[in-house]
Design a protein around this motif. Structure first.
Motif, PDB file in Angstrom:
ATOM      1  N   HIS A  10      70.761  -5.485  65.750  1.00 12.40           N
ATOM      2  CA  HIS A  10      69.964  -4.358  66.540  1.00 12.40           C
ATOM      3  C   HIS A  10      69.273  -5.275  67.703  1.00 12.40           C
ATOM      4  O   HIS A  10      68.412  -6.169  67.278  1.00 12.40           O
ATOM      5  CB  HIS A  10      68.893  -3.768  65.797  1.00 12.40           C
ATOM      6  CG  HIS A  10      69.496  -2.833  64.895  1.00 12.40           C
ATOM      7  ND1 HIS A  10      69.593  -1.496  65.057  1.00 12.40           N
ATOM      8  CD2 HIS A  10      69.884  -3.093  63.615  1.00 12.40           C
ATOM      9  CE1 HIS A  10      70.051  -0.763  63.968  1.00 12.40           C
ATOM     10  NE2 HIS A  10      70.251  -2.008  63.010  1.00 12.40           N
ATOM     11  N   VAL A  12      66.881  -5.698  71.149  1.00  9.88           N
ATOM     12  CA  VAL A  12      65.426  -5.196  71.884  1.00  9.88           C
ATOM     13  C   VAL A  12      65.101  -5.994  72.830  1.00  9.88           C
ATOM     14  O   VAL A  12      64.452  -7.161  72.415  1.00  9.88           O
ATOM     15  CB  VAL A  12      64.537  -4.923  70.701  1.00  9.88           C
ATOM     16  CG1 VAL A  12      63.567  -3.878  71.399  1.00  9.88           C
ATOM     17  CG2 VAL A  12      65.042  -3.940  69.644  1.00  9.88           C
ATOM     18  N   ALA A  25      72.551  -1.084  67.495  1.00 11.19           N
ATOM     19  CA  ALA A  25      71.656  -0.778  68.891  1.00 11.19           C
ATOM     20  C   ALA A  25      71.549  -1.916  69.609  1.00 11.19           C
ATOM     21  O   ALA A  25      71.237  -2.926  69.464  1.00 11.19           O
ATOM     22  CB  ALA A  25      70.434  -0.097  68.171  1.00 11.19           C
ATOM     23  N   SER A  26      71.451  -1.529  70.957  1.00 11.61           N
ATOM     24  CA  SER A  26      71.229  -2.564  72.031  1.00 11.61           C
ATOM     25  C   SER A  26      70.308  -1.665  73.262  1.00 11.61           C
ATOM     26  O   SER A  26      70.557  -0.745  73.880  1.00 11.61           O
ATOM     27  CB  SER A  26      72.558  -2.662  72.881  1.00 11.61           C
ATOM     28  OG  SER A  26      72.181  -3.960  73.786  1.00 11.61           O
ATOM     29  N   GLU A  27      68.955  -1.976  72.832  1.00  7.78           N
ATOM     30  CA  GLU A  27      68.170  -1.269  73.737  1.00  7.78           C
ATOM     31  C   GLU A  27      67.284  -2.290  74.733  1.00  7.78           C
ATOM     32  O   GLU A  27      67.061  -3.245  74.181  1.00  7.78           O
ATOM     33  CB  GLU A  27      66.676  -0.798  72.691  1.00  7.78           C
ATOM     34  CG  GLU A  27      67.433   0.175  71.573  1.00  7.78           C
ATOM     35  CD  GLU A  27      67.690   1.599  71.796  1.00  7.78           C
ATOM     36  OE1 GLU A  27      67.417   1.885  72.825  1.00  7.78           O
ATOM     37  OE2 GLU A  27      68.576   2.168  70.909  1.00  7.78           O
ATOM     38  N   ALA A  36      58.660   3.670  70.980  1.00  9.85           N
ATOM     39  CA  ALA A  36      59.918   3.293  71.007  1.00  9.85           C
ATOM     40  C   ALA A  36      60.331   2.189  69.692  1.00  9.85           C
ATOM     41  O   ALA A  36      61.255   2.718  69.045  1.00  9.85           O
ATOM     42  CB  ALA A  36      60.435   3.013  72.254  1.00  9.85           C
ATOM     43  N   ILE A  85      62.881   2.723  66.595  1.00  9.67           N
ATOM     44  CA  ILE A  85      63.685   1.683  66.415  1.00  9.67           C
ATOM     45  C   ILE A  85      63.536   1.101  64.966  1.00  9.67           C
ATOM     46  O   ILE A  85      64.915   1.240  64.189  1.00  9.67           O
ATOM     47  CB  ILE A  85      63.686   0.440  67.336  1.00  9.67           C
ATOM     48  CG1 ILE A  85      64.117   1.182  68.839  1.00  9.67           C
ATOM     49  CG2 ILE A  85      64.803  -0.621  66.961  1.00  9.67           C
ATOM     50  CD1 ILE A  85      63.792   0.107  70.046  1.00  9.67           C
TER      51      ILE A  85
END
Length: 192
Positions: A125, A127, A164-166, A182, A186
């Motif tokens: 993930h 962030v 996930a790539s936020e 957010a 996550i």
């Protein structure tokens, strides 16, 4: 389940640290556990030194600090990487951690005719925390470039799926409640 949150920011009072903590709170709220690898706080050396090169070429064992980081990853069911966006990428310290820790023979094996991806079991993930708005990232192609370089270029090469790539943006503003909220979401979604 257990998550390893890898954090790269020199200031313990930074938004990056607050977001990593909030992600951890979300993980706990979802009934899981986590630990934080604070690369600055722990003094990780990101330099790819002669010992790393010898290990990469199969001429020496992996350096002890690299083995310790790999064991931390092996204890994790997912890795969450939290970093400020510097020059449309991750900071040098985090990139150096990847360069050294995601090593040949452990994360992948390129000793044969074909690269063997060894981290298919490890969801990642990402962030990133940036000061610009999404329009800037899209207009200049930075978002696509980051995903190509980091998501595909690093993690796909090792077989680690990017779950996930936020990007949490406008980090310079006075109100960071949206980014902190957010981050909690996550964390709650790291394991599903």
């Amino acid at each position: 389940m257990h998550a390893l949150i890898v954090l790269s920011h020199p200031d313990p009072a930074s938004l990056s640290h607050a977001i990593a903590a909030r992600i951890g709170e979300g993980i706990v709220a979802a009934g899981h556990a986590f630990e934080i690898a604070d690369l600055h706080g722990e003094g990780f050396d990101p330099r790819f030194l002669p010992g790393d090169r010898a290990s990469h070429r199969g001429l020496a064992p992996r350096p002890a600090d690299v083995v310790a980081e790999q064991k931390r990853i092996e204890r994790a069911d997912a890795v969450v990487m939290v970093f400020p966006v510097y020059w449309w990428s991750m900071p040098a310290l985090m990139k150096g951690w990847i360069d050294r820790v995601f090593s040949n023979g452990w994360a992948y094996d390129d000793s044969g005719e074909k690269v063997i991806k060894k981290l298919g079991h490890l969801p990642i993930h990402l962030v990133g925390i940036g000061g610009a708005d999404m329009g800037t990232y899209e207009r200049h192609g930075y978002l696509e470039a980051m995903r190509t370089q980091i998501d595909h270029g690093i993690f796909d090469y090792c077989g680690a799926p990017v779950a996930a790539s936020e990007l949490l943006l406008q980090s310079d503003g006075p109100d960071q409640s949206n980014n902190l909220h957010a981050a909690a979401v996550i964390g709650q979604n790291v394991f599903g």
